[in-house]
Write a protein that holds these residues in place. Structure first.
Motif, PDB file in Angstrom:
ATOM      1  N   ASP A   1       0.787  -1.394  -0.031  1.00  0.00           N
ATOM      2  CA  ASP A   1      -0.164  -0.150  -0.050  1.00  0.00           C
ATOM      3  C   ASP A   1       0.911   1.218  -0.054  1.00  0.00           C
ATOM      4  O   ASP A   1       1.918   1.343   0.468  1.00  0.00           O
ATOM      5  CB  ASP A   1      -0.872   0.121   1.152  1.00  0.00           C
ATOM      6  CG  ASP A   1      -2.010  -1.042   1.283  1.00  0.00           C
ATOM      7  OD1 ASP A   1      -2.261  -1.528   0.054  1.00  0.00           O
ATOM      8  OD2 ASP A   1      -2.111  -1.973   2.294  1.00  0.00           O
TER       9      ASP A   1
ATOM     10  N   HIS B   1       0.905   5.673   0.471  1.00  0.00           N
ATOM     11  CA  HIS B   1       0.103   6.792   1.054  1.00  0.00           C
ATOM     12  C   HIS B   1      -0.406   7.605  -0.278  1.00  0.00           C
ATOM     13  O   HIS B   1       0.087   7.791  -1.122  1.00  0.00           O
ATOM     14  CB  HIS B   1       1.195   7.451   1.815  1.00  0.00           C
ATOM     15  CG  HIS B   1       0.450   8.680   2.617  1.00  0.00           C
ATOM     16  ND1 HIS B   1      -0.099   9.885   2.181  1.00  0.00           N
ATOM     17  CD2 HIS B   1       0.087   8.656   3.858  1.00  0.00           C
ATOM     18  CE1 HIS B   1      -0.619  10.544   3.276  1.00  0.00           C
ATOM     19  NE2 HIS B   1      -0.599  10.002   4.141  1.00  0.00           N
TER      20      HIS B   1
ATOM     21  N   ARG C   1      -1.131   4.587  -8.478  1.00  0.00           N
ATOM     22  CA  ARG C   1      -2.311   3.641  -8.811  1.00  0.00           C
ATOM     23  C   ARG C   1      -1.739   2.368  -9.287  1.00  0.00           C
ATOM     24  O   ARG C   1      -1.188   2.363 -10.529  1.00  0.00           O
ATOM     25  CB  ARG C   1      -3.261   4.483  -9.790  1.00  0.00           C
ATOM     26  CG  ARG C   1      -4.684   3.599  -9.963  1.00  0.00           C
ATOM     27  CD  ARG C   1      -5.542   4.633 -10.859  1.00  0.00           C
ATOM     28  NE  ARG C   1      -5.100   5.060 -12.028  1.00  0.00           N
ATOM     29  CZ  ARG C   1      -5.410   6.132 -12.579  1.00  0.00           C
ATOM     30  NH1 ARG C   1      -6.621   6.589 -11.947  1.00  0.00           N
ATOM     31  NH2 ARG C   1      -4.994   6.601 -13.830  1.00  0.00           N
TER      32      ARG C   1
END
Length: 248
Positions: A96, A98, A104
Motif C-alpha cells: 500500500d 500513502h 495507482r
C-alpha cells in the motif's frame, strides 16, 4: 467544481503529459542486426534445445518487479527452463502507498509483474514467489534482469536486497544484467569486485567500489554481470558453468 473548471483542469493535465511515439527495444531488431553479439543472442533464443536435462534439479530465482526488460527475463527464463531448471519469478508484494504519492496500480500487480521494452509496456508475467517468502536455501542461483524502472524499484524492497546479499555471501551465482546491478549496489556486494553494467550506470558501480570493465560479461568469483540484452547468452553461460563446473 463546474463543468468549465473541470474542462480547464483536464486541458491542463493534458498539457502536462505530452504525447510522443514510445521508444522501445525490439527483440526482432536485436537478433537480426549484423553483430557478433546479436548473432549469439539469436542462437541463444532460437536454436533447438540440445540437452533438456542439463539443469535438472537446479532452482533459479529471477528477482524483479514491474518494468523488467522483456527480452532479458523471457530469454533467460525460457533457456533455463528448457534446459531443465526450475525457475521462479520472485517479486515484492505491491503493498500500500500513502494517498499523497498519487500512485495507482491495477489489481493484476498483486500477482504479476509488467514487462517492458525500454519504455513500451509489454506483457504480464506471473509471480511465483514473493521476496518476503524466498530464502537463500531455496535457490542455487539468482538473476537480476534490467529495465531501468525494475531495479530502481526493486532496490527499495528490503527483502529483495537481503536475498541478493545472502545469495552472494552463500557463494551461489549472483548475476545481473543491464540496470540489474543497481540492486547489487544497494546490497553492498560490489566493493573490491570486478563488474560491468549498461554503459550509463557503470559510474554507479565505480562509486560502489567496483572495478568496471566494458566487457559483455565479467565474472569475479560468484559475482556475474553483463551489460546489455545481447550479452545475455554469455551471462547465462557463466551462470551454468558455475552450477555445473564438471560439465561445462
Amino acid at each position: 467544481m463546474t463543468n468549465a473548471s473541470q474542462a480547464a483542469a483536464f486541458l491542463r493535465m493534458q498539457q502536462l503529459m505530452s504525447y510522443s511515439p514510445v521508444p522501445s527495444i525490439s527483440t526482432e531488431l536485436l537478433v537480426t542486426a549484423d553483430g557478433d553479439l546479436n548473432r549469439e543472442l539469436n542462437s541463444f533464443l532460437f536454436d533447438p534445445v540440445t540437452d533438456s536435462t542439463l539443469l535438472i534439479g537446479k532452482r533459479i530465482a529471477i528477482c524483479c518487479t514491474n518494468g523488467v526488460e522483456e527480452v532479458e527475463i523471457l530469454g533467460a527464463h525460457r533457456w533455463l527452463t528448457e534446459h531443465g531448471a526450475t525457475v521462479h519469478i520472485v517479486s515484492p508484494r505491491i503493498g500500500d502507498f500513502h494517498p499523497s504519492l498519487g500512485l495507482r496500480f491495477p489489481p493484476q500487480c498483486a500477482t504479476h509483474v509488467l514487462a517492458i521494452r525500454l519504455m513500451e509496456n509489454a506483457g504480464w508475467l506471473k509471480i511465483d514467489r514473493y521476496t518476503d517468502e524466498a530464502k537463500v536455501e531455496d535457490y542455487d542461483a539468482i538473476l537480476l534482469p534490467g529495465g531501468c524502472w525494475n531495479p530502481d524499484a526493486l532496490r527499495m524492497d528490503k527483502h529483495a536486497v537481503a536475498l541478493v546479499r545472502a545469495m552472494y555471501e552463500a557463494g551461489k551465482p549472483t548475476t545481473a544484467i543491464c540496470h540489474g546491478q543497481w540492486v547489487m549496489v544497494s546490497a553492498r556486494i560490489l566493493k573490491g569486485k570486478r563488474a560491468t553494467a549498461v554503459w550509463n550506470i557503470q559510474i554507479d558501480l565505480e562509486n560502489a567500489g567496483a572495478t568496471v570493465s566494458d566487457e559483455p560479461c565479467v565474472v569475479d568469483g560468484n559475482l556475474i554481470t553483463a551489460r546489455f540484452p545481447f550479452d545475455l547468452p554469455r551471462l547465462v553461460q557463466a551462470l551454468v558453468k558455475q552450477l555445473l563446473p564438471s560439465k561445462i
